[in-house]
Design a protein around this motif. Structure first.
Motif, PDB file in Angstrom:
ATOM      1  N   LEU A   1      -2.322   0.238  -4.556  1.00  0.00           N
ATOM      2  CA  LEU A   1      -1.249  -0.753  -4.427  1.00  0.00           C
ATOM      3  C   LEU A   1      -0.154  -0.454  -5.428  1.00  0.00           C
ATOM      4  O   LEU A   1      -0.414  -0.043  -6.558  1.00  0.00           O
TER       5      LEU A   1
ATOM      6  N   HIS B   1       0.845  -1.189   0.000  1.00  0.00           N
ATOM      7  CA  HIS B   1       0.000   0.000   0.000  1.00  0.00           C
ATOM      8  C   HIS B   1       0.883   1.242   0.000  1.00  0.00           C
ATOM      9  O   HIS B   1       1.857   1.325   0.752  1.00  0.00           O
TER      10      HIS B   1
ATOM     11  N   HIS C   1       1.011  -5.918   1.294  1.00  0.00           N
ATOM     12  CA  HIS C   1      -0.288  -6.508   0.988  1.00  0.00           C
ATOM     13  C   HIS C   1      -0.130  -7.999   0.720  1.00  0.00           C
ATOM     14  O   HIS C   1      -0.797  -8.819   1.329  1.00  0.00           O
TER      15      HIS C   1
END
Length: 87
Positions: free
Chosen positions: A29, A21, A62
């Motif tokens: 992203l 992120h 992520h």
């Protein structure tokens, strides 16, 4: 230790696609590609890098997708059956 010495000890060229992120825009992203010789299936070099990332870089991880290929063999790519999701 030289690259050839590592390759003879079954270290393989490992590529990790790291999605994280953006610190200023957490809904977005960004992709980071990491490549190094590493030992499957524990991936100690990649784990050290991810530990460094979580301790020192603001972008929250992520997911991480890992692929590897032995370097001292004919050219053939195979994906590792490992995918880590953090947080």
């Amino acid at each position: 230790m030289s690259n050839l010495h590592l390759q003879l000890r079954d270290y393989r060229l490992t590529t990790a696609e790291i999605l994280y992120h953006l610190p200023d825009h957490p809904r977005l992203l960004q992709t980071f590609l990491w490549q190094h010789l590493d030992l499957a299936p524990e991936y100690p070099v990649l784990r050290r890098f991810l530990d460094f990332w979580t301790d020192n870089i603001e972008g929250k991880l992520h997911s991480v997708t890992v692929a590897q290929v032995p370097v001292v063999t004919p050219g053939k790519l195979s994906y590792a059956m490992v995918s880590w999701r953090l947080h």
